[in-house]
Scaffold this active site. Structure first.
Site, PDB file in Angstrom:
ATOM      1  N   ASP A  32       0.339   5.161   8.184  1.00  0.00           N
ATOM      2  CA  ASP A  32      -0.502   4.590   7.390  1.00  0.00           C
ATOM      3  C   ASP A  32      -0.176   4.664   5.891  1.00  0.00           C
ATOM      4  O   ASP A  32      -0.284   5.907   5.635  1.00  0.00           O
ATOM      5  CB  ASP A  32      -2.016   4.776   7.790  1.00  0.00           C
ATOM      6  CG  ASP A  32      -2.788   3.576   6.985  1.00  0.00           C
ATOM      7  OD1 ASP A  32      -2.233   2.416   6.740  1.00  0.00           O
ATOM      8  OD2 ASP A  32      -4.036   3.758   7.119  1.00  0.00           O
TER       9      ASP A  32
ATOM     10  N   HIS B 267      -7.583   0.148  -4.535  1.00  0.00           N
ATOM     11  CA  HIS B 267      -8.267   0.875  -3.354  1.00  0.00           C
ATOM     12  C   HIS B 267      -8.262   2.475  -3.722  1.00  0.00           C
ATOM     13  O   HIS B 267      -9.099   3.027  -3.597  1.00  0.00           O
ATOM     14  CB  HIS B 267      -7.758   0.639  -2.020  1.00  0.00           C
ATOM     15  CG  HIS B 267      -8.145   1.472  -0.659  1.00  0.00           C
ATOM     16  ND1 HIS B 267      -9.462   1.450  -0.316  1.00  0.00           N
ATOM     17  CD2 HIS B 267      -7.504   2.504  -0.226  1.00  0.00           C
ATOM     18  CE1 HIS B 267      -9.729   2.421   0.516  1.00  0.00           C
ATOM     19  NE2 HIS B 267      -8.528   3.000   0.839  1.00  0.00           N
TER      20      HIS B 267
ATOM     21  N   ARG C  65     -16.009   7.686   7.652  1.00  0.00           N
ATOM     22  CA  ARG C  65     -16.261   8.408   6.385  1.00  0.00           C
ATOM     23  C   ARG C  65     -16.699   9.823   6.360  1.00  0.00           C
ATOM     24  O   ARG C  65     -16.277  10.861   5.435  1.00  0.00           O
ATOM     25  CB  ARG C  65     -16.870   7.583   5.473  1.00  0.00           C
ATOM     26  CG  ARG C  65     -16.315   6.100   5.352  1.00  0.00           C
ATOM     27  CD  ARG C  65     -14.867   6.147   4.616  1.00  0.00           C
ATOM     28  NE  ARG C  65     -14.401   4.935   4.757  1.00  0.00           N
ATOM     29  CZ  ARG C  65     -13.164   4.509   4.593  1.00  0.00           C
ATOM     30  NH1 ARG C  65     -12.126   5.692   4.537  1.00  0.00           N
ATOM     31  NH2 ARG C  65     -12.688   3.165   4.374  1.00  0.00           N
TER      32      ARG C  65
ATOM     33  N   LYS D 237      -9.712   9.073  11.609  1.00  0.00           N
ATOM     34  CA  LYS D 237      -8.837   8.064  11.833  1.00  0.00           C
ATOM     35  C   LYS D 237      -8.421   7.694  13.223  1.00  0.00           C
ATOM     36  O   LYS D 237      -7.885   6.431  13.427  1.00  0.00           O
ATOM     37  CB  LYS D 237      -7.617   7.842  10.902  1.00  0.00           C
ATOM     38  CG  LYS D 237      -8.181   8.180   9.434  1.00  0.00           C
ATOM     39  CD  LYS D 237      -8.305   6.926   8.679  1.00  0.00           C
ATOM     40  CE  LYS D 237      -8.421   7.014   7.240  1.00  0.00           C
ATOM     41  NZ  LYS D 237      -8.905   5.505   6.667  1.00  0.00           N
TER      42      LYS D 237
ATOM     43  N   THR E 176      -7.256   2.331  16.004  1.00  0.00           N
ATOM     44  CA  THR E 176      -6.689   1.246  15.094  1.00  0.00           C
ATOM     45  C   THR E 176      -6.477  -0.247  15.497  1.00  0.00           C
ATOM     46  O   THR E 176      -6.010  -0.273  16.689  1.00  0.00           O
ATOM     47  CB  THR E 176      -5.261   1.773  14.327  1.00  0.00           C
ATOM     48  OG1 THR E 176      -5.407   3.305  13.859  1.00  0.00           O
ATOM     49  CG2 THR E 176      -4.810   0.900  13.270  1.00  0.00           C
TER      50      THR E 176
ATOM     51  N   GLU F 118     -16.057   0.628  -0.430  1.00  0.00           N
ATOM     52  CA  GLU F 118     -16.039   0.209  -1.544  1.00  0.00           C
ATOM     53  C   GLU F 118     -16.961  -1.007  -1.920  1.00  0.00           C
ATOM     54  O   GLU F 118     -17.552  -1.057  -3.206  1.00  0.00           O
ATOM     55  CB  GLU F 118     -14.614  -0.174  -1.875  1.00  0.00           C
ATOM     56  CG  GLU F 118     -13.474   0.803  -1.985  1.00  0.00           C
ATOM     57  CD  GLU F 118     -12.127   0.085  -1.735  1.00  0.00           C
ATOM     58  OE1 GLU F 118     -11.610  -0.040  -0.552  1.00  0.00           O
ATOM     59  OE2 GLU F 118     -11.461  -0.255  -2.630  1.00  0.00           O
TER      60      GLU F 118
HETATM   61 CA    CA Z   1      -6.056   3.212   6.052  1.00  0.00          CA
END
Ligand code: CA
Length: 424
Positions: free
Chosen positions: A133, A140, A244, A260, A264, A371
């Site tokens: 990734d 970003h 997060r 992570k 996915t 964000e």
């Molecule tokens: Ca990512």
């Protein structure tokens, strides 16, 4: 190219369909019977079983009798390289053109090779050996940098010189429609001394695209940036689920790990670079100029409109929460691939390389809840009257993407998943 724009199939696709004859993406499907999964493409709402066309000999000249579409994944087909893939795609476009009678007038063949999309299930199209990734959207990276390090140090000094990335987890790449179980892990609040263990409270999506490797490279032989597109089979939508709070505690000094690796999601159709070719956007000007091994002559910025929608359990309809565009990426797919292999790292057919969250310049184009809500400071108001700082159990996230042609679209369909509660 003009020929491609005016082309029409005898299979109907309306102007909003992501899958007119101009697209011809590749995927893997399973029909309702007990037959194993196999390769397909799509026009309008009709799935075309490529094993039927293959067994009737339509691809003999191109594949020299090699059976590639009966495989459970597209890996063998992809490994034949982009010239072969392009020829197959053009042959399918020829066979399904409204002016071609070969298939159109053969009722038994039509009956055998066409399925309505509602009768089949799309499967993970590729056996993914490796997943990487990137972090290639300047907007970003800047937004996240401001939140975690302040405005002065938002972009790390290396960011404008190399496409930053981490090696992800291939085994948990899952197909659209698969539920996401809220992960558990260690988190630590700034005002606490010790970490605690429990379900992530700050679950997020990341709007990304990804590309698959067709033909790999030998170990020790880097892929030059201006030959990189020859190794790229096509693209999908990617949702890089992110916890997060787990990420914040674990990421120093080696980067993301458990925050992570739980899931996915990817969209089921792989759209080829040939299909995207007519939708080139202006190439981003890179300043400072990259080192010579990253200087690409080709332009691989595409005008792909991307959208994120949310639906909570209290909502009937999805609500759009972000509109972004693939063209905002600073580092392009060829630079990513050249950088990845410059050490001699070998790519294999079916490897997946994702873009990183694609955020645009405006607030409405940010590609993550982190964000959009600015770390939860500005919650998103939902049409149900609820608010969201991050994702709650029962929420569904749907991402779509398409290129707008003159009276038609070339699209990716969608990648959609629902959040389920953490396991007790
Ligand atoms: Ca990512």
């Amino acid at each position: 190219m003009t020929d491609n724009f005016i082309r029409k199939s005898f299979i109907y696709a309306d102007s909003d369909s992501h899958f007119p004859i101009q697209n011809i993406p590749f995927g893997i499907f399973k029909s309702g019977d007990k037959r194993p999964s196999r390769a397909c493409t799509i026009i309008g709402d009709k799935i075309i079983d490529l094993t039927v066309l293959e067994s009737r000999g339509f691809f003999n000249d191109i594949l020299s009798g090699n059976n590639v579409f009966k495989e459970l994944t597209l890996n063998k087909f992809m490994s034949l390289g982009n010239n072969t893939v392009s020829q197959i795609r053009r042959e399918i476009q020829k066979l399904f053109d409204e002016s071609c009678n070969i298939i159109k007038d053969d009722d038994s063949l039509l009956n055998e090779c066409l399925h309505h999309k509602s009768e089949i299930k799309m499967c993970l199209p590729v056996d993914i050996g490796n997943y990487t990734d990137f972090y290639s959207s300047k907007e970003h990276a800047t937004n996240v940098g401001i939140m975690f390090r302040g405005k002065e140090n938002a972009l790390m000094p290396n960011w404008v010189h190399l496409p930053v990335a981490y090696h992800g987890r291939a085994s948990s790449v899952i197909i659209s429609g698969t539920d996401i179980i809220r992960p558990k892990g260690q988190t630590k609040n700034d005002d606490e001394q010790l970490p605690v263990f429990g379900p992530s409270k700050l679950l997020d999506f990341e709007l990304e695209t990804g590309f698959f490797i067709s033909k790999g490279n030998n170990h020790g032989d880097p892929i030059p940036v201006n030959r990189a597109s020859e190794h790229i089979f096509g693209m999908v939508l990617v949702n890089d689920w992110s916890a997060r709070d787990i990420q914040k505690w674990e990421y120093v000094p080696l980067g993301p790990f458990l925050s992570k690796n739980f899931a996915t999601s990817i969209s089921p159709w792989i759209v080829t670079l040939d299909a995207l070719e007519p939708f080139k956007a202006e190439k981003i000007k890179q300043d400072p100029e990259p080192l010579p091994y990253l200087r690409s002559v080709e332009n691989h910025a595409y005008d792909i409109l991307l959208e994120v929608k949310i639906r909570s359990e209290k909502m009937n309809e999805f609500q759009v929460i972000s509109k972004s565009n693939f063209k905002y990426l600073y580092w392009d797919i060829c630079q990513q691939l050249a950088h990845h292999t410059i050490t001699g790292c070998n790519m294999q057919s079916g490897d997946l390389l994702a873009s990183g969250t694609i955020s645009g310049p405006d607030k409405s184009s940010f590609g993550s809840m982190l964000e959009l809500t600015w770390r939860g400071q500005n919650p998103i108001k939902l049409t149900s009257g609820e608010e969201r700082k991050f994702l709650q159990d029962g929420d569904e996230i749907c991402m779509t993407g398409y290129c707008q042609g003159d009276g038609f679209k070339v699209g990716f369909g969608e990648v959609i998943s629902k959040i389920l509660p953490a396991k007790s």
